[in-house]
Design a protein around this motif. Structure first.
Motif, PDB file in Angstrom:
ATOM      1  N   ASN A 199       0.835  -1.195   0.000  1.00 40.07           N
ATOM      2  CA  ASN A 199       0.000   0.000   0.000  1.00 40.07           C
ATOM      3  C   ASN A 199       0.873   1.249   0.000  1.00 40.07           C
ATOM      4  O   ASN A 199       2.025   1.207   0.426  1.00 40.07           O
ATOM      5  N   VAL A 217      -3.765   5.762   0.291  1.00 41.71           N
ATOM      6  CA  VAL A 217      -3.778   6.284  -1.070  1.00 41.71           C
ATOM      7  C   VAL A 217      -4.093   5.186  -2.085  1.00 41.71           C
ATOM      8  O   VAL A 217      -4.992   5.344  -2.907  1.00 41.71           O
ATOM      9  N   ALA A 218      -3.360   4.085  -2.017  1.00 36.57           N
ATOM     10  CA  ALA A 218      -3.523   3.044  -3.026  1.00 36.57           C
ATOM     11  C   ALA A 218      -3.061   1.707  -2.466  1.00 36.57           C
ATOM     12  O   ALA A 218      -2.228   1.662  -1.556  1.00 36.57           O
ATOM     13  N   THR A 240      -6.243  -3.733  -7.490  1.00 35.62           N
ATOM     14  CA  THR A 240      -5.807  -2.419  -7.038  1.00 35.62           C
ATOM     15  C   THR A 240      -6.983  -1.612  -6.503  1.00 35.62           C
ATOM     16  O   THR A 240      -8.134  -1.813  -6.919  1.00 35.62           O
ATOM     17  N   TYR A 241      -6.665  -0.724  -5.585  1.00 34.56           N
ATOM     18  CA  TYR A 241      -7.672   0.131  -4.960  1.00 34.56           C
ATOM     19  C   TYR A 241      -7.065   1.513  -4.778  1.00 34.56           C
ATOM     20  O   TYR A 241      -5.879   1.628  -4.499  1.00 34.56           O
ATOM     21  N   TYR A 242      -7.914   2.534  -4.906  1.00 41.12           N
ATOM     22  CA  TYR A 242      -7.433   3.910  -4.782  1.00 41.12           C
ATOM     23  C   TYR A 242      -8.447   4.744  -4.003  1.00 41.12           C
ATOM     24  O   TYR A 242      -9.648   4.490  -4.056  1.00 41.12           O
ATOM     25  N   LYS A 296      -7.932   8.717  -8.139  1.00 45.66           N
ATOM     26  CA  LYS A 296      -8.366   7.840  -9.237  1.00 45.66           C
ATOM     27  C   LYS A 296      -8.204   8.558 -10.579  1.00 45.66           C
ATOM     28  O   LYS A 296      -8.580   9.721 -10.719  1.00 45.66           O
ATOM     29  N   THR A 319      -1.338   5.537 -10.435  1.00 47.44           N
ATOM     30  CA  THR A 319      -1.389   4.128 -10.775  1.00 47.44           C
ATOM     31  C   THR A 319      -0.384   3.368  -9.919  1.00 47.44           C
ATOM     32  O   THR A 319       0.806   3.717  -9.903  1.00 47.44           O
ATOM     33  N   LEU A 344       4.370   3.764  -7.548  1.00 43.22           N
ATOM     34  CA  LEU A 344       3.212   4.648  -7.578  1.00 43.22           C
ATOM     35  C   LEU A 344       3.516   5.729  -8.611  1.00 43.22           C
ATOM     36  O   LEU A 344       4.318   6.628  -8.351  1.00 43.22           O
TER      37      LEU A 344
END
Length: 121
Positions: free
Chosen positions: A35, A48-49, A58-60, A65, A69, A81
Motif C-alpha cells: 500500500n 492512497v492506493a 488495485t484500490y485507490y 483515481k 497508478t 506509484l
C-alpha cells in the motif's frame, strides 16, 4: 524481517508527474499486499492506493483515481506509484506499507521511511 526502501520523491510543479518506488526485502512470510499512504502537514496519515500481490487487484482513494497508478515488479518485489497530473494538495510524505502473512495466516504491517513529495502551484 522486512525492509522497505523507498525512493522517487521530490519537487514538481502542478500538473507534473513523479514515480515512487518501494523495494521490499522479505525474509520470513509471504508478501500479501503493498500500500501507499501519505501524510500532509498537520493531517493524519491517509490511505492512497493498494495492490494485492496474488491477484493484482488495485484500490485507490477517490481523489487520486485516474491520476495515480500502483503497479509492481514481482521479480524485484517492488511496488511503484506513478503520479500524474499532480496537484498542490498531493503534497505530503508518502509511505510505503507492506502486509506480510506468516504460516499461521497472521498479517503484519511494515512501513517504509517515507519520501517527500512537494507540488508547487
Amino acid at each position: 524481517q522486512v525492509q522497505l526502501v523507498e525512493s522517487g520523491g521530490g519537487l514538481v510543479q502542478a500538473g507534473g508527474s513523479l514515480k515512487l518506488s518501494c523495494a521490499a526485502s522479505v525474509r520470513t512470510g509471504t508478501l500479501y499486499a503493498m500500500n501507499w499512504f501519505r501524510q500532509a502537514p498537520g493531517k493524519e496519515r491517509e490511505f492512497v492506493a493498494r495492490l494485492t500481490w496474488n491477484d493484482d487487484n488495485t484500490y485507490y482513494i477517490e481523489s487520486v483515481k485516474g491520476r495515480f497508478t500502483i503497479s509492481r515488479d514481482n521479480a524485484k518485489s517492488t511496488v511503484y506509484l506513478q503520479m500524474n497530473s499532480l496537484k498542490p494538495e498531493d503534497t505530503a510524505v508518502y509511505y510505503c506499507n507492506a502486509e506480510v502473512r506468516d504460516a499461521f495466516a497472521v498479517d503484519t504491517r511494515y512501513w517504509g521511511q517515507g519520501t517527500q513529495v512537494t507540488v508547487s502551484a
